[in-house]
Design an enzyme around this catalytic site. Structure first.
Site, mmCIF file in Angstrom:
data_model
loop_
_atom_site.group_PDB
_atom_site.id
_atom_site.type_symbol
_atom_site.label_atom_id
_atom_site.label_comp_id
_atom_site.label_asym_id
_atom_site.label_seq_id
_atom_site.Cartn_x
_atom_site.Cartn_y
_atom_site.Cartn_z
ATOM 1 N N GLU A 130 0.819 -1.210 0.000
ATOM 2 C CA GLU A 130 0.000 0.000 0.000
ATOM 3 C C GLU A 130 0.859 1.269 0.000
ATOM 4 O O GLU A 130 0.540 2.254 -0.672
ATOM 5 C CB GLU A 130 -0.948 -0.002 1.207
ATOM 6 C CG GLU A 130 -1.960 -1.135 1.209
ATOM 7 C CD GLU A 130 -2.791 -1.189 -0.071
ATOM 8 O OE1 GLU A 130 -2.975 -0.146 -0.717
ATOM 9 O OE2 GLU A 130 -3.244 -2.289 -0.427
ATOM 10 N N HIS A 133 1.980 2.077 -3.451
ATOM 11 C CA HIS A 133 0.980 2.849 -4.204
ATOM 12 C C HIS A 133 1.138 4.338 -3.926
ATOM 13 O O HIS A 133 1.044 5.169 -4.828
ATOM 14 C CB HIS A 133 -0.429 2.421 -3.814
ATOM 15 C CG HIS A 133 -0.926 1.202 -4.533
ATOM 16 N ND1 HIS A 133 -0.913 1.088 -5.909
ATOM 17 C CD2 HIS A 133 -1.476 0.047 -4.062
ATOM 18 C CE1 HIS A 133 -1.436 -0.082 -6.256
ATOM 19 N NE2 HIS A 133 -1.769 -0.734 -5.162
ATOM 20 N N GLU A 201 -1.047 -2.444 -10.029
ATOM 21 C CA GLU A 201 -1.022 -3.459 -8.981
ATOM 22 C C GLU A 201 0.253 -4.289 -9.064
ATOM 23 O O GLU A 201 0.884 -4.585 -8.041
ATOM 24 C CB GLU A 201 -2.249 -4.378 -9.082
ATOM 25 C CG GLU A 201 -3.539 -3.742 -8.605
ATOM 26 C CD GLU A 201 -3.476 -3.292 -7.160
ATOM 27 O OE1 GLU A 201 -2.932 -4.023 -6.307
ATOM 28 O OE2 GLU A 201 -3.972 -2.183 -6.877
#
Length: 300
Positions: A130, A133, A201
């Site tokens: 995360e 990202h 992703e």
């Protein structure tokens, strides 16, 4: 390769926009562009607040979740990121996401289901994904893709409407092509947008695995999360935010056709790539140890 794929897909969306612009009057295209940009800029500026509120995420302090904050702090130091807000969602569905338009406005959220399912090392791998990202500014990339896709869709709809209203013989001859384009352009734009999401992703998987130095931990977490997400539906799934999560909240739908429209790559492909990556990077400093804590014990 995934960066290049993202650039190429954004180029395809831009080319589609130019193609639609050549078929719709420039004035109309400008109107659709302004509308789409306004909608997506608003979503970009307030995305963190909107998404956290949609999913009932509650920010937790270091006193409430000392272990969770310690993991986030350690990973942020390794990634050179400021510490994001740390949130917990009361949902048995195991999942996690990051949001915010940049590193200084970021938030990381995990569900109580995820904390119950994973151990400490696996949670560390998920948090690294995360934070990747955040570092890769994927919210910005997603916003640009959404803007382009929205303009293509709105303009194609206008083209189809104009084709249906055409009354002359020449208009009737071109109406069939206009209607076909109006149907296919939005579908193509959506597929390209999904392709960009899947590329990001893969990038976050690799970046997160390199941050921890242990791709196998993230692979193990993805196996558990994919199975758990399919077995325990989300309490309040929101299709518009599905791409933010580490695994799709709609994992249970696994037909080949639906995979074309999925915001996430197939779990088995992500896991295979992580296992291949494990042979390329050194063993982690955060080595496996006996008696790893369950992630749920990191939150009081």
């Amino acid at each position: 390769m995934n960066q290049l794929k993202t650039v190429l897909l954004l180029g395809v969306l831009s080319a589609a926009l130019v193609a639609v612009g050549g078929l719709v009057s420039p004035g109309a295209l400008g109107l659709f562009l302004a509308l789409a940009v306004a909608m997506n800029v608003g979503a970009y500026l307030w995305s963190d607040r909107i998404v956290l509120r949609l999913h009932g995420a509650r920010e937790v302090s270091p006193a409430e979740a000392p272990g969770l904050h310690a993991l986030v702090d350690e990973l942020c130091r390794g990634a050179g990121l400021p510490r994001p807000r740390v949130c917990v969602i009361d949902d048995q569905h195991p999942n996690a996401f990051a949001t915010g338009r940049g590193p200084r406005r970021a938030a990381v959220a995990v569900t109580t289901g995820l904390l119950r399912l994973l151990d400490e090392r696996e949670l560390r791998g998920v948090l690294a994904h995360e934070l990747a990202h955040v570092k890769n500014r994927d919210v910005l990339v997603a916003t640009v893709a959404a803007t382009l896709a929205a303009v293509v869709t709105h303009a194609a709809h206008a083209l189809g409407f104009a084709a249906m209203l055409g009354g002359g013989q020449e208009e009737e001859e071109g109406a069939g092509g206009g209607l076909l384009f109006a149907l296919l352009a939005p579908l193509g734009a959506m597929l390209v947008q999904m392709g960009i999401s899947r590329s990001r992703e893969f990038m976050a998987d690799e970046s997160g695995a390199r941050l921890t130095g242990d791709p196998l931990v993230l692979a193990s977490a993805l196996e558990k999360l994919h199975a758990g997400a399919g077995a325990v539906p989300s309490a309040a799934p929101v299709p518009a935010t599905a791409s933010l999560f580490i695994v799709s909240p709609f994992t249970g739908a696994g037909s080949a056709l639906l995979r074309w429209f999925s915001t996430h790559p197939p779990a088995e492909e992500r896991i295979a790539r992580l296992r291949a990556l494990a042979g390329e990077i050194r063993r982690p400093a955060f080595a496996p140890r006996a008696g790893d804590l369950a992630a749920s014990r990191l939150v009081r």
